[in-house]
Design a protein around this motif. Structure first.
Motif, PDB file in Angstrom:
ATOM      1  N   THR A  75       0.825  -1.217   0.000  1.00 20.62           N
ATOM      2  CA  THR A  75       0.000   0.000   0.000  1.00 20.62           C
ATOM      3  C   THR A  75       0.857   1.264   0.000  1.00 20.62           C
ATOM      4  O   THR A  75       0.501   2.259   0.617  1.00 20.62           O
ATOM      5  CB  THR A  75      -0.929   0.015   1.232  1.00 20.62           C
ATOM      6  N   VAL A  76       1.967   1.240  -0.714  1.00 21.77           N
ATOM      7  CA  VAL A  76       2.874   2.383  -0.742  1.00 21.77           C
ATOM      8  C   VAL A  76       2.244   3.542  -1.509  1.00 21.77           C
ATOM      9  O   VAL A  76       1.691   3.365  -2.586  1.00 21.77           O
ATOM     10  CB  VAL A  76       4.226   1.994  -1.374  1.00 21.77           C
ATOM     11  N   GLN A  77       2.343   4.725  -0.907  1.00 23.85           N
ATOM     12  CA  GLN A  77       1.811   5.927  -1.539  1.00 23.85           C
ATOM     13  C   GLN A  77       2.913   6.770  -2.174  1.00 23.85           C
ATOM     14  O   GLN A  77       2.736   7.316  -3.254  1.00 23.85           O
ATOM     15  CB  GLN A  77       1.052   6.760  -0.509  1.00 23.85           C
ATOM     16  N   SER A  78       4.030   6.906  -1.476  1.00 19.45           N
ATOM     17  CA  SER A  78       5.146   7.684  -2.012  1.00 19.45           C
ATOM     18  C   SER A  78       6.418   7.301  -1.264  1.00 19.45           C
ATOM     19  O   SER A  78       6.367   6.631  -0.238  1.00 19.45           O
ATOM     20  CB  SER A  78       4.887   9.187  -1.879  1.00 19.45           C
ATOM     21  N   ILE A  79       7.534   7.752  -1.805  1.00 26.75           N
ATOM     22  CA  ILE A  79       8.849   7.483  -1.229  1.00 26.75           C
ATOM     23  C   ILE A  79       9.582   8.813  -1.119  1.00 26.75           C
ATOM     24  O   ILE A  79       9.482   9.660  -2.009  1.00 26.75           O
ATOM     25  CB  ILE A  79       9.637   6.492  -2.104  1.00 26.75           C
ATOM     26  N   GLU A  80      10.321   8.967  -0.032  1.00 24.55           N
ATOM     27  CA  GLU A  80      11.009  10.233   0.224  1.00 24.55           C
ATOM     28  C   GLU A  80      12.414   9.980   0.760  1.00 24.55           C
ATOM     29  O   GLU A  80      12.603   9.143   1.642  1.00 24.55           O
ATOM     30  CB  GLU A  80      10.206  11.022   1.260  1.00 24.55           C
ATOM     31  N   HIS A  98       6.201   5.897   2.400  1.00 20.18           N
ATOM     32  CA  HIS A  98       4.930   6.303   2.996  1.00 20.18           C
ATOM     33  C   HIS A  98       3.817   5.332   2.634  1.00 20.18           C
ATOM     34  O   HIS A  98       3.622   4.995   1.474  1.00 20.18           O
ATOM     35  CB  HIS A  98       4.564   7.718   2.542  1.00 20.18           C
ATOM     36  N   THR A  99       3.106   4.887   3.670  1.00 24.01           N
ATOM     37  CA  THR A  99       1.948   4.003   3.537  1.00 24.01           C
ATOM     38  C   THR A  99       0.771   4.682   4.234  1.00 24.01           C
ATOM     39  O   THR A  99       0.967   5.671   4.934  1.00 24.01           O
ATOM     40  CB  THR A  99       2.233   2.623   4.177  1.00 24.01           C
ATOM     41  N   PRO A 100      -0.453   4.163   4.094  1.00 25.89           N
ATOM     42  CA  PRO A 100      -1.596   4.820   4.739  1.00 25.89           C
ATOM     43  C   PRO A 100      -1.473   4.949   6.250  1.00 25.89           C
ATOM     44  O   PRO A 100      -1.993   5.888   6.834  1.00 25.89           O
ATOM     45  CB  PRO A 100      -2.775   3.923   4.371  1.00 25.89           C
ATOM     46  N   ASN A 101      -0.806   4.035   6.901  1.00 29.25           N
ATOM     47  CA  ASN A 101      -0.686   4.103   8.358  1.00 29.25           C
ATOM     48  C   ASN A 101       0.609   4.782   8.757  1.00 29.25           C
ATOM     49  O   ASN A 101       0.667   5.988   8.892  1.00 29.25           O
ATOM     50  CB  ASN A 101      -0.809   2.711   8.973  1.00 29.25           C
ATOM     51  N   ASN A 102       1.659   4.041   8.953  1.00 27.44           N
ATOM     52  CA  ASN A 102       2.956   4.583   9.354  1.00 27.44           C
ATOM     53  C   ASN A 102       3.969   4.336   8.255  1.00 27.44           C
ATOM     54  O   ASN A 102       3.931   3.309   7.578  1.00 27.44           O
ATOM     55  CB  ASN A 102       3.449   3.922  10.639  1.00 27.44           C
ATOM     56  N   TRP A 130       8.953   9.207  15.879  1.00 30.68           N
ATOM     57  CA  TRP A 130       8.808   8.608  14.562  1.00 30.68           C
ATOM     58  C   TRP A 130       7.358   8.412  14.142  1.00 30.68           C
ATOM     59  O   TRP A 130       7.047   8.488  12.965  1.00 30.68           O
ATOM     60  CB  TRP A 130       9.508   7.257  14.504  1.00 30.68           C
ATOM     61  N   TYR A 131       6.490   8.095  15.098  1.00 37.60           N
ATOM     62  CA  TYR A 131       5.125   7.713  14.749  1.00 37.60           C
ATOM     63  C   TYR A 131       4.055   8.604  15.354  1.00 37.60           C
ATOM     64  O   TYR A 131       2.873   8.448  15.052  1.00 37.60           O
ATOM     65  CB  TYR A 131       4.842   6.268  15.201  1.00 37.60           C
ATOM     66  N   GLY A 132       4.433   9.498  16.264  1.00 33.33           N
ATOM     67  CA  GLY A 132       3.445  10.335  16.927  1.00 33.33           C
ATOM     68  C   GLY A 132       2.690   9.603  18.018  1.00 33.33           C
ATOM     69  O   GLY A 132       1.665  10.076  18.496  1.00 33.33           O
ATOM     70  N   VAL A 133       3.195   8.451  18.434  1.00 26.19           N
ATOM     71  CA  VAL A 133       2.577   7.640  19.482  1.00 26.19           C
ATOM     72  C   VAL A 133       3.650   7.355  20.534  1.00 26.19           C
ATOM     73  O   VAL A 133       4.655   6.725  20.221  1.00 26.19           O
ATOM     74  CB  VAL A 133       2.036   6.296  18.925  1.00 26.19           C
ATOM     75  N   PRO A 134       3.479   7.833  21.753  1.00 27.63           N
ATOM     76  CA  PRO A 134       4.521   7.632  22.770  1.00 27.63           C
ATOM     77  C   PRO A 134       4.794   6.155  23.043  1.00 27.63           C
ATOM     78  O   PRO A 134       3.889   5.314  22.939  1.00 27.63           O
ATOM     79  CB  PRO A 134       3.943   8.297  24.022  1.00 27.63           C
ATOM     80  N   CYS A 135       6.036   5.861  23.401  1.00 30.23           N
ATOM     81  CA  CYS A 135       6.383   4.498  23.804  1.00 30.23           C
ATOM     82  C   CYS A 135       5.600   4.136  25.065  1.00 30.23           C
ATOM     83  O   CYS A 135       5.315   4.993  25.901  1.00 30.23           O
ATOM     84  CB  CYS A 135       7.883   4.386  24.080  1.00 30.23           C
ATOM     85  N   SER A 136       5.307   2.866  25.184  1.00 22.76           N
ATOM     86  CA  SER A 136       4.509   2.386  26.306  1.00 22.76           C
ATOM     87  C   SER A 136       5.331   2.333  27.592  1.00 22.76           C
ATOM     88  O   SER A 136       6.569   2.294  27.567  1.00 22.76           O
ATOM     89  CB  SER A 136       3.967   0.987  26.010  1.00 22.76           C
ATOM     90  N   ALA A 175      13.366  -5.265  23.397  1.00 20.84           N
ATOM     91  CA  ALA A 175      12.337  -4.326  23.878  1.00 20.84           C
ATOM     92  C   ALA A 175      11.867  -3.428  22.743  1.00 20.84           C
ATOM     93  O   ALA A 175      10.668  -3.143  22.595  1.00 20.84           O
ATOM     94  CB  ALA A 175      12.879  -3.479  25.034  1.00 20.84           C
ATOM     95  N   PHE A 176      12.796  -2.987  21.912  1.00 24.03           N
ATOM     96  CA  PHE A 176      12.478  -2.156  20.750  1.00 24.03           C
ATOM     97  C   PHE A 176      11.549  -2.906  19.788  1.00 24.03           C
ATOM     98  O   PHE A 176      10.515  -2.381  19.366  1.00 24.03           O
ATOM     99  CB  PHE A 176      13.785  -1.754  20.048  1.00 24.03           C
ATOM    100  N   MET A 177      11.906  -4.156  19.460  1.00 24.98           N
ATOM    101  CA  MET A 177      11.079  -4.946  18.535  1.00 24.98           C
ATOM    102  C   MET A 177       9.682  -5.197  19.130  1.00 24.98           C
ATOM    103  O   MET A 177       8.689  -5.102  18.425  1.00 24.98           O
ATOM    104  CB  MET A 177      11.758  -6.258  18.195  1.00 24.98           C
ATOM    105  N   ASP A 178       9.627  -5.500  20.406  1.00 19.43           N
ATOM    106  CA  ASP A 178       8.330  -5.696  21.048  1.00 19.43           C
ATOM    107  C   ASP A 178       7.479  -4.438  20.968  1.00 19.43           C
ATOM    108  O   ASP A 178       6.268  -4.499  20.746  1.00 19.43           O
ATOM    109  CB  ASP A 178       8.497  -6.106  22.512  1.00 19.43           C
ATOM    110  N   GLU A 179       8.112  -3.293  21.171  1.00 17.12           N
ATOM    111  CA  GLU A 179       7.381  -2.021  21.129  1.00 17.12           C
ATOM    112  C   GLU A 179       6.891  -1.696  19.732  1.00 17.12           C
ATOM    113  O   GLU A 179       5.778  -1.230  19.546  1.00 17.12           O
ATOM    114  CB  GLU A 179       8.260  -0.895  21.663  1.00 17.12           C
ATOM    115  N   ILE A 180       7.722  -1.936  18.746  1.00 17.95           N
ATOM    116  CA  ILE A 180       7.319  -1.688  17.362  1.00 17.95           C
ATOM    117  C   ILE A 180       6.141  -2.581  17.006  1.00 17.95           C
ATOM    118  O   ILE A 180       5.175  -2.169  16.430  1.00 17.95           O
ATOM    119  CB  ILE A 180       8.490  -1.954  16.380  1.00 17.95           C
TER     120      ILE A 180
END
Length: 180
Positions: A75-80, A98-102, A130-136, A175-180
């Protein structure tokens, strides 16, 4: 082989990698026209044909690998190509798909003796940056003791630490992979 600076070869690699992503990931995918892209394209064009071909072949293999190993590529929209200034604030992704989500972020290393890490630290909230969503809270709890231990060893040499892979790299990356 043409002798070229690491900056030129690195930027050329970013450019061709972005081009191959565009080519492999589908018709109509736009490679955004940004100053970073213009710069990278100019560096690519400075290379001789043999070096361009070598980079193109390797970049094509990376693009095909990504296509078949990350479902978001459907679902790629563009590349930057991102500017280097993004790295100064801790975002080491050279290319954003860039995809519709992240976006899918790619840190494009070329002829690099060490793969650059994601600059994880006790202070960088990569989720927010990176995503606008704080780490848990779960992530912060998982890495807190590791970073406290590293802070206690401050002043020593990294190469002198024992079992770095087991005590630092692996737990933080898990921990990083689990969070992603």
């Amino acid at each position: 082989m043409q002798r070229i600076s690491p900056v030129v070869s690195g930027k050329a690699w970013e450019y061709e990698l972005a081009c191959q992503f565009r080519s492999v990931l589908g018709q109509g995918v736009n490679l955004r026209h940004t100053p970073a892209r213009v710069k990278a394209e100019a560096y690519f064009k400075r290379l001789d044909f043999k070096e361009q071909h070598r980079i193109r072949k390797a970049a094509g293999e990376v693009a095909v690998f990504l296509k078949y190993h990350d479902l978001r590529t459907h679902t790629v929209q563009s590349i930057e190509i991102q500017s280097d200034q993004r790295g100064e604030i801790g975002d080491v992704r050279d290319i954003l798909i860039h995809t519709p989500n992240n976006p899918i972020g790619v840190s494009a290393k070329h002829r690099h003796t060490a793969i650059k890490h994601s600059r994880l630290s006790q202070g960088l909230d990569f989720g927010q940056a990176w995503y606008g969503v704080p780490c848990s809270e779960r992530y912060w709890e998982a890495v807190a003791e590791i970073f406290r231990d590293l802070e206690a060893k401050k002043g020593g040499l990294w190469r002198e630490l024992q079992n770095k892979e087991q005590w630092y790299y692996k737990p933080i990356l898990d921990a990083f992979m689990d969070e992603i």
